[in-house]
Design a protein around this motif. Sequence first.
Motif, PDB file in Angstrom:
ATOM      1  N   ILE A  50      69.422  56.670  68.037  1.00 32.64           N
ATOM      2  CA  ILE A  50      69.376  55.357  67.394  1.00 32.64           C
ATOM      3  C   ILE A  50      68.748  54.326  68.329  1.00 32.64           C
ATOM      4  N   MET A  51      69.107  54.365  69.606  1.00 34.67           N
ATOM      5  CA  MET A  51      68.572  53.383  70.550  1.00 34.67           C
ATOM      6  C   MET A  51      67.085  53.612  70.820  1.00 34.67           C
ATOM      7  N   ASP A  52      66.604  54.847  70.706  1.00 38.79           N
ATOM      8  CA  ASP A  52      65.158  55.092  70.813  1.00 38.79           C
ATOM      9  C   ASP A  52      64.420  54.409  69.675  1.00 38.79           C
ATOM     10  N   VAL A  53      64.987  54.483  68.471  1.00 32.08           N
ATOM     11  CA  VAL A  53      64.380  53.823  67.310  1.00 32.08           C
ATOM     12  C   VAL A  53      64.412  52.311  67.512  1.00 32.08           C
ATOM     13  N   VAL A  54      65.547  51.790  67.983  1.00 32.97           N
ATOM     14  CA  VAL A  54      65.699  50.351  68.207  1.00 32.97           C
ATOM     15  C   VAL A  54      64.681  49.862  69.232  1.00 32.97           C
ATOM     16  N   LYS A  55      64.486  50.617  70.294  1.00 33.07           N
ATOM     17  CA  LYS A  55      63.565  50.217  71.358  1.00 33.07           C
ATOM     18  C   LYS A  55      62.134  50.064  70.831  1.00 33.07           C
ATOM     19  N   ASN A  56      61.734  50.932  69.923  1.00 30.41           N
ATOM     20  CA  ASN A  56      60.365  50.919  69.413  1.00 30.41           C
ATOM     21  C   ASN A  56      60.179  50.093  68.142  1.00 30.41           C
ATOM     22  N   LEU A  57      61.254  49.608  67.567  1.00 30.64           N
ATOM     23  CA  LEU A  57      61.195  48.863  66.306  1.00 30.64           C
ATOM     24  C   LEU A  57      60.893  47.382  66.570  1.00 30.64           C
ATOM     25  N   PRO A  58      59.868  46.832  65.918  1.00 25.24           N
ATOM     26  CA  PRO A  58      59.592  45.395  66.069  1.00 25.24           C
ATOM     27  C   PRO A  58      60.700  44.558  65.407  1.00 25.24           C
ATOM     28  N   PHE A  59      60.881  43.350  65.903  1.00 27.29           N
ATOM     29  CA  PHE A  59      61.884  42.456  65.315  1.00 27.29           C
ATOM     30  C   PHE A  59      61.517  42.134  63.875  1.00 27.29           C
ATOM     31  N   GLY A  60      62.544  42.109  63.024  1.00 25.77           N
ATOM     32  CA  GLY A  60      62.358  41.740  61.618  1.00 25.77           C
ATOM     33  C   GLY A  60      61.884  42.865  60.732  1.00 25.77           C
ATOM     34  N   GLN A  61      61.615  44.025  61.279  1.00 24.50           N
ATOM     35  CA  GLN A  61      61.153  45.152  60.480  1.00 24.50           C
ATOM     36  C   GLN A  61      62.352  45.976  60.008  1.00 24.50           C
ATOM     37  N   ILE A  62      62.225  46.558  58.825  1.00 26.61           N
ATOM     38  CA  ILE A  62      63.230  47.466  58.282  1.00 26.61           C
ATOM     39  C   ILE A  62      62.656  48.869  58.362  1.00 26.61           C
ATOM     40  N   ALA A  63      63.442  49.799  58.899  1.00 28.28           N
ATOM     41  CA  ALA A  63      62.979  51.181  59.023  1.00 28.28           C
ATOM     42  C   ALA A  63      64.027  52.124  58.449  1.00 28.28           C
ATOM     43  N   LYS A  64      63.575  53.176  57.821  1.00 29.32           N
ATOM     44  CA  LYS A  64      64.467  54.218  57.311  1.00 29.32           C
ATOM     45  C   LYS A  64      64.905  55.056  58.498  1.00 29.32           C
ATOM     46  N   LEU A  65      66.206  55.280  58.609  1.00 27.26           N
ATOM     47  CA  LEU A  65      66.771  56.044  59.714  1.00 27.26           C
ATOM     48  C   LEU A  65      67.344  57.335  59.156  1.00 27.26           C
ATOM     49  N   ASP A  66      66.738  58.452  59.508  1.00 30.27           N
ATOM     50  CA  ASP A  66      67.182  59.756  59.021  1.00 30.27           C
ATOM     51  C   ASP A  66      67.976  60.462  60.107  1.00 30.27           C
ATOM     52  N   ILE A  67      69.295  60.357  60.002  1.00 33.62           N
ATOM     53  CA  ILE A  67      70.171  60.990  61.001  1.00 33.62           C
ATOM     54  C   ILE A  67      71.131  61.912  60.272  1.00 33.62           C
TER      55      ILE A  67
END
Length: 67
Positions: A50-67
Amino acid sequence: MYIIKVKGIAKIPDYVQLRDDKFTLLAYFRVDRPDKSLDKLGLGDKLPDIMDVVKNLPFGQIAKLDI
């Protein structure tokens, strides 16, 4: 599950929101302190992913998280 990174301003820190498919808020935590919220949600073992996704995610963007 969806993930959103929210930019803080002034004294308010950056936050992350985790939401389900109906966009209901599941967790809301500071970027620098995710441990307790993810443990309560049962995702403590997925913290590095999850933190890898957070690190690469721009502010204000919504991303689908498949866990």
